[in-house]
Design a protein around this motif. Structure first.
Motif, PDB file in Angstrom:
ATOM      1  N   SER B   3       0.310  -1.491  -0.095  1.00 40.72           N
ATOM      2  CA  SER B   3       0.046   0.298  -0.283  1.00 40.72           C
ATOM      3  C   SER B   3       0.946   0.987  -0.254  1.00 40.72           C
ATOM      4  O   SER B   3       0.791   2.252  -0.625  1.00 40.72           O
ATOM      5  N   HIS B   5       4.158   1.656  -1.286  1.00 40.85           N
ATOM      6  CA  HIS B   5       4.499   1.771  -2.430  1.00 40.85           C
ATOM      7  C   HIS B   5       3.292   2.670  -3.460  1.00 40.85           C
ATOM      8  O   HIS B   5       3.621   3.109  -4.276  1.00 40.85           O
ATOM      9  N   ALA B   6       2.252   1.474  -3.284  1.00 37.99           N
ATOM     10  CA  ALA B   6       1.425   1.948  -4.372  1.00 37.99           C
ATOM     11  C   ALA B   6       0.498   3.423  -4.492  1.00 37.99           C
ATOM     12  O   ALA B   6       0.394   4.313  -4.759  1.00 37.99           O
ATOM     13  N   ILE B   7       0.380   3.806  -2.558  1.00 36.24           N
ATOM     14  CA  ILE B   7       0.497   5.229  -2.285  1.00 36.24           C
ATOM     15  C   ILE B   7       1.202   6.322  -3.219  1.00 36.24           C
ATOM     16  O   ILE B   7       1.054   7.448  -3.607  1.00 36.24           O
ATOM     17  N   PHE B   9       3.406   5.599  -5.707  1.00 43.40           N
ATOM     18  CA  PHE B   9       2.321   5.593  -7.132  1.00 43.40           C
ATOM     19  C   PHE B   9       1.849   6.969  -7.397  1.00 43.40           C
ATOM     20  O   PHE B   9       1.801   7.451  -8.881  1.00 43.40           O
ATOM     21  N   TYR B  10       0.300   6.603  -6.966  1.00 38.10           N
ATOM     22  CA  TYR B  10      -0.447   7.792  -7.179  1.00 38.10           C
ATOM     23  C   TYR B  10      -0.527   8.585  -6.964  1.00 38.10           C
ATOM     24  O   TYR B  10      -0.471   9.462  -7.974  1.00 38.10           O
ATOM     25  N   SER B  13       2.242   9.870  -9.448  1.00 36.54           N
ATOM     26  CA  SER B  13       1.581   9.935 -10.613  1.00 36.54           C
ATOM     27  C   SER B  13       0.717  11.288 -11.731  1.00 36.54           C
ATOM     28  O   SER B  13       0.642  12.088 -12.125  1.00 36.54           O
ATOM     29  N   ILE B  43       8.265  12.370 -11.616  1.00 35.79           N
ATOM     30  CA  ILE B  43       9.003  11.325 -12.700  1.00 35.79           C
ATOM     31  C   ILE B  43       9.695  10.739 -11.304  1.00 35.79           C
ATOM     32  O   ILE B  43       9.693   9.348 -11.838  1.00 35.79           O
ATOM     33  N   ILE B  46       7.872   8.250  -9.227  1.00 35.80           N
ATOM     34  CA  ILE B  46       6.858   6.988  -9.993  1.00 35.80           C
ATOM     35  C   ILE B  46       7.600   6.075 -10.022  1.00 35.80           C
ATOM     36  O   ILE B  46       7.806   4.717  -9.463  1.00 35.80           O
ATOM     37  N   TYR B  47       9.363   6.500 -10.163  1.00 33.78           N
ATOM     38  CA  TYR B  47      10.588   5.751 -10.334  1.00 33.78           C
ATOM     39  C   TYR B  47      10.847   5.019  -9.062  1.00 33.78           C
ATOM     40  O   TYR B  47      11.247   3.750  -9.066  1.00 33.78           O
ATOM     41  N   SER B  49       8.497   4.494  -5.877  1.00 34.13           N
ATOM     42  CA  SER B  49       7.816   3.847  -6.206  1.00 34.13           C
ATOM     43  C   SER B  49       8.232   2.666  -6.902  1.00 34.13           C
ATOM     44  O   SER B  49       6.860   1.605  -6.343  1.00 34.13           O
ATOM     45  N   LEU B  50       8.305   2.051  -8.002  1.00 32.90           N
ATOM     46  CA  LEU B  50       8.602   1.126  -8.646  1.00 32.90           C
ATOM     47  C   LEU B  50       9.612   0.205  -8.154  1.00 32.90           C
ATOM     48  O   LEU B  50      10.697  -0.465  -9.416  1.00 32.90           O
TER      49      LEU B  50
END
Lengths: 91, 162
Positions: B3, B5-7, B9-10, B13, B43, B46-47, B49-50
């Motif tokens: 969660s 990392h997903a937060i 990421f969003y 984004s 960006i 995003i990197y 979090s991925l």
């Protein structure tokens, strides 16, 4: 809450499309160059997403590598474009 | 992806897309450069979090450099000779590209896999860059060299002609 490869691709598509929009919409060509980093950023996000969600084997770092190269290439292309545009001044 | 990392990421984004829209729509150079910096931070987030920490660090530096270049007051404006109709068609084509890419991502049949890379990965990426894919690295290095030399030469030629 989670994110999948499809989500990553949506974000990448959004960045690339906004970059293309910035490149074609601007009347000033020097300003239109600012779309290049966005297009490359979208491609980089897609590559990193594929590396992150790759199914087989251990860590796949090719996407990371391509994201690094795309970031450097975007700076180089922007510098070249603005250098060709030239310096502002009295003519 | 958990969660946290997903937060990340969003949120990243949203930040990146808002910054990108600022780059496309803001008329003033300084603000446009700031918007590009915001997009770069997004960006890089995003990197991160991925799981691509090294790529995030490099992207942050590169996008801040791009933002500095775009925000600089000293480059000349070059008015295009393209008619407004073609610019409007290009904008519609950009929207069509978004729809096409979104549709292909939505309809794509991707394997569901667990994320594997969580490390910063600087040494692994460096090994790939300088050992496995040295040719690609050299090509980008040549591009950077040609860009800097070309930009400097064009800049100096215009200065001399003035």
């Amino acid at each position: 809450m989670s994110a999948s490869l499809v989500t990553v691709f949506f974000v990448a598509a959004g960045l690339a499309a906004v970059g293309v929009f910035a490149a074609v919409w601007r009347r000033d060509l020097a300003s239109a160059l600012a779309g290049i980093p966005l297009i490359f950023g979208g491609a980089g996000v897609a590559f990193v997403g594929v590396a992150r969600f790759a199914a087989a084997g251990g860590p796949h770092l090719l996407g990371h590598e391509l994201a690094v190269l795309l970031g450097i290439a975007s700076v180089a292309l922007l510098a070249l474009g603005l250098g060709i545009a030239g310096r502002e001044g009295a003519r | 992806m958990d969660s946290l990392h997903a937060i990340g990421f969003y949120v990243s984004s949203g930040v990146s897309v808002i910054g990108a829209l600022g780059v496309a729509l803001i008329p003033a150079r300084g603000l446009r450069g700031g918007a590009l910096a915001v997009a770069g931070v997004g960006i890089a987030g995003i990197y991160l979090s991925l799981g691509a920490g090294f790529a995030a660090a490099v992207a942050l530096i590169c996008y801040l450099a791009c933002a500095t270049l775009v925000a600089g007051p000293r480059y000349r404006s070059v008015e295009g000779v393209i008619r407004p109709l073609w610019r409007q068609l290009g904008a519609v084509a950009a929207g069509a590209l978004l729809v096409l890419l979104g549709y292909s991502a939505f309809r794509g049949d991707f394997a569901r896999a667990k994320a594997v890379s969580e490390a910063f990965g600087a040494s692994d990426v460096g090994r790939l860059l300088f050992a496995h894919d040295a040719f690609a690295t050299e090509a980008i290095a040549a591009l950077v060299l040609a860009s800097l030399a070309g930009a400097a030469a064009a800049w100096r030629a215009r200065e001399r002609a003035r």
